[in-house]
Design a protein around this motif. Structure first.
Motif, PDB file in Angstrom:
ATOM      1  N   GLY A  75      16.551 -12.394 -22.633  1.00 32.35           N
ATOM      2  CA  GLY A  75      16.403 -13.656 -21.911  1.00 32.35           C
ATOM      3  C   GLY A  75      14.955 -14.095 -21.896  1.00 32.35           C
ATOM      4  O   GLY A  75      14.043 -13.281 -22.074  1.00 32.35           O
ATOM      5  N   ARG A 128      27.351 -13.754 -21.073  1.00 25.59           N
ATOM      6  CA  ARG A 128      26.668 -14.635 -22.034  1.00 25.59           C
ATOM      7  C   ARG A 128      25.806 -15.657 -21.302  1.00 25.59           C
ATOM      8  O   ARG A 128      24.646 -15.897 -21.664  1.00 25.59           O
ATOM      9  CB  ARG A 128      27.687 -15.350 -22.922  1.00 25.59           C
ATOM     10  CG  ARG A 128      27.041 -16.262 -23.973  1.00 25.59           C
ATOM     11  CD  ARG A 128      28.067 -17.193 -24.583  1.00 25.59           C
ATOM     12  NE  ARG A 128      28.600 -18.130 -23.608  1.00 25.59           N
ATOM     13  CZ  ARG A 128      27.969 -19.215 -23.200  1.00 25.59           C
ATOM     14  NH1 ARG A 128      26.762 -19.509 -23.650  1.00 25.59           N
ATOM     15  NH2 ARG A 128      28.530 -20.025 -22.309  1.00 25.59           N
ATOM     16  N   ARG A 129      26.357 -16.270 -20.256  1.00 26.75           N
ATOM     17  CA  ARG A 129      25.606 -17.275 -19.504  1.00 26.75           C
ATOM     18  C   ARG A 129      24.390 -16.673 -18.801  1.00 26.75           C
ATOM     19  O   ARG A 129      23.312 -17.267 -18.791  1.00 26.75           O
ATOM     20  CB  ARG A 129      26.499 -17.942 -18.456  1.00 26.75           C
ATOM     21  CG  ARG A 129      27.460 -18.975 -19.001  1.00 26.75           C
ATOM     22  CD  ARG A 129      28.051 -19.780 -17.859  1.00 26.75           C
ATOM     23  NE  ARG A 129      27.039 -20.556 -17.162  1.00 26.75           N
ATOM     24  CZ  ARG A 129      27.217 -21.116 -15.974  1.00 26.75           C
ATOM     25  NH1 ARG A 129      28.358 -20.948 -15.325  1.00 26.75           N
ATOM     26  NH2 ARG A 129      26.252 -21.819 -15.401  1.00 26.75           N
ATOM     27  N   GLU A 131      21.732 -16.241 -21.308  1.00 27.74           N
ATOM     28  CA  GLU A 131      21.152 -17.491 -21.792  1.00 27.74           C
ATOM     29  C   GLU A 131      20.345 -18.209 -20.721  1.00 27.74           C
ATOM     30  O   GLU A 131      19.292 -18.799 -21.005  1.00 27.74           O
ATOM     31  CB  GLU A 131      22.255 -18.423 -22.299  1.00 27.74           C
ATOM     32  CG  GLU A 131      22.903 -17.959 -23.595  1.00 27.74           C
ATOM     33  CD  GLU A 131      23.959 -18.926 -24.089  1.00 27.74           C
ATOM     34  OE1 GLU A 131      24.254 -19.915 -23.360  1.00 27.74           O
ATOM     35  OE2 GLU A 131      24.496 -18.709 -25.183  1.00 27.74           O
ATOM     36  N   GLU A 132      20.817 -18.176 -19.489  1.00 20.24           N
ATOM     37  CA  GLU A 132      20.161 -18.922 -18.414  1.00 20.24           C
ATOM     38  C   GLU A 132      19.311 -18.041 -17.506  1.00 20.24           C
ATOM     39  O   GLU A 132      18.499 -18.543 -16.734  1.00 20.24           O
ATOM     40  CB  GLU A 132      21.217 -19.653 -17.582  1.00 20.24           C
ATOM     41  CG  GLU A 132      22.061 -20.619 -18.403  1.00 20.24           C
ATOM     42  CD  GLU A 132      23.173 -21.262 -17.594  1.00 20.24           C
ATOM     43  OE1 GLU A 132      22.961 -21.519 -16.381  1.00 20.24           O
ATOM     44  OE2 GLU A 132      24.270 -21.486 -18.154  1.00 20.24           O
TER      45      GLU A 132
END
Length: 380
Positions: A108, A194-195, A198-199
């Motif tokens: 990340g 996954r989120r 990514e975030e």
């Protein structure tokens, strides 16, 4: 060059021992990663504390390690290996002493160090209730909106609800995994993980492609406890990994908090035991922030609704309290009951009549009947 070799040595050692191995931690503190790796690879005299059987297992494992390939694959996937002493290393992990991670695989964009500076752990039962999901997601969203990083384990139940709450408001959240950062576990959380990656951030002690085991979940909890300023437990049975996190947080000097639940629910029994012994009771984000935030970040005081009689002057309220509930009363009797002279009592009665608290008939006074109640003359 020595820094690169040190990083390679630590990456190799993440494949040699389980997370939190204190014997390895002591070796690293005393000898450094390069010397430890060299000693295991080259054989010779075993380092202090290792039995012959264990020394042989370490030698077998390190022969299969290829840290160059691990670091290259990680970099290709957007993952970096953060070591103690790096700028991104969260210094609070050093509180774990010999049990601190050898290094962390981080996926990340944000800085783990900066995000962990103002962070709270939200943990709890996997098989939680709808109440637990609601509380965890509300706390996660509220803390994230207030600028706090929500850290949890990406598991089913409370962990997932906490992450989703933070993501729903565009807040910061970190998933600490019991596997490699490229291994999706549990599989049902593929989209959530996954989120988060990514975030927010995904963090793991284990190198890429390594799968979780039961013991690794328990070992992972110590990292969650050490990273954060405090741990909030939302629903936990008496035997729960979440309580392991809370106990470790307490030993590290972190704040331990719990959200109460139904007293008949086994899923809240562990939280209630925690609250009886060492935890602080919290029910909303502001209460959590009051306990872990800066001085002066106080939660608003909770009060019931303000009633009209609450704002009466003290001497007027005394006269009102002296009024009988179901009958009329004369001035002399009321003055005696309130302990005030008749003239002062009469003045207060006129005030109360103007405000709608009492009514008058001749020389008798009685309490006004609420508009919602059947109206009738109270004189008895």
């Amino acid at each position: 060059m020595s820094e690169v070799r040190e990083r390679l040595a630590r990456a190799a050692l993440t494949r040699v021992v389980e997370p939190g191995d204190e014997l390895m931690g002591r070796w690293l503190l005393e000898h450094g990663a390069l010397e430890v790796r060299s000693a295991i690879e080259n054989g010779g005299v075993a380092l202090e504390g290792a039995s012959p059987e264990r020394w042989q297992r370490l030698r077998t494992r390190i022969r299969a390690a290829c840290p160059e390939a691990d670091l290259e694959a990680a970099a290709t996937a957007g993952t970096r290996f953060v070591c103690p002493g790096d700028e991104e290393w969260p210094g609070q992990l050093d509180d774990l002493g010999a049990a601190k991670p050898i290094g962390l695989w981080v996926h990340g964009a944000p800085s783990l160090r900066f995000w962990a500076l103002c962070s709270v752990a939200l943990v709890g039962a996997r098989a939680c209730t709808d109440y637990g999901v609601h509380v965890a997601s509300t706390l996660g969203a509220g803390l994230a909106e207030a600028g706090w990083t929500v850290i949890s384990g990406a598991a089913y139940g409370i962990d997932g609800a906490a992450h989703r709450g933070a993501l729903a408001v565009g807040g910061a959240t970190v998933g600490v995994l019991a596997s490699g950062v490229d291994v999706t576990y549990p599989r049902g959380h593929r989209e959530l993980i996954r989120r988060v990656g990514e975030e927010g951030l995904l963090v793991a002690e284990l190198p890429p492609s390594v799968h979780p085991t039961r013991s690794r979940f328990v070992l992972r909890n110590r990292v969650i406890a050490a990273l954060t300023r405090g741990t909030v437990v939302v629903e936990a049975e008496l035997r729960s990994g979440s309580l392991v996190t809370a106990r470790r947080a307490e030993r590290l000097g972190r704040m331990v908090m719990g959200v109460p639940g139904t007293v008949t629910s086994g899923l809240s029994a562990g939280v209630h035991q925690l609250l009886r012994t060492s935890g602080q009771l919290v029910t909303e984000p502001a209460e959590v922030i009051e306990l872990v935030g800066r001085i002066g970040e106080l939660a608003p005081e909770r009060r019931g609704p303000v009633l009209p009689r609450d704002v009466l002057p003290t001497d007027t309220a005394v006269v009102l309290e002296a009024m009988p509930a179901r009958r009329a009363v004369g001035l002399t009797e009321l003055a005696a009951a309130s302990g005030a002279p008749s003239a002062r009592t009469l003045a207060r009665l006129h005030e109360l009549r103007a405000l709608g608290f009492v009514e008058r008939g001749g020389d008798r006074w009685w309490l006004s009947v609420p508009k919602s109640a059947p109206r009738g003359h109270p004189i008895g």
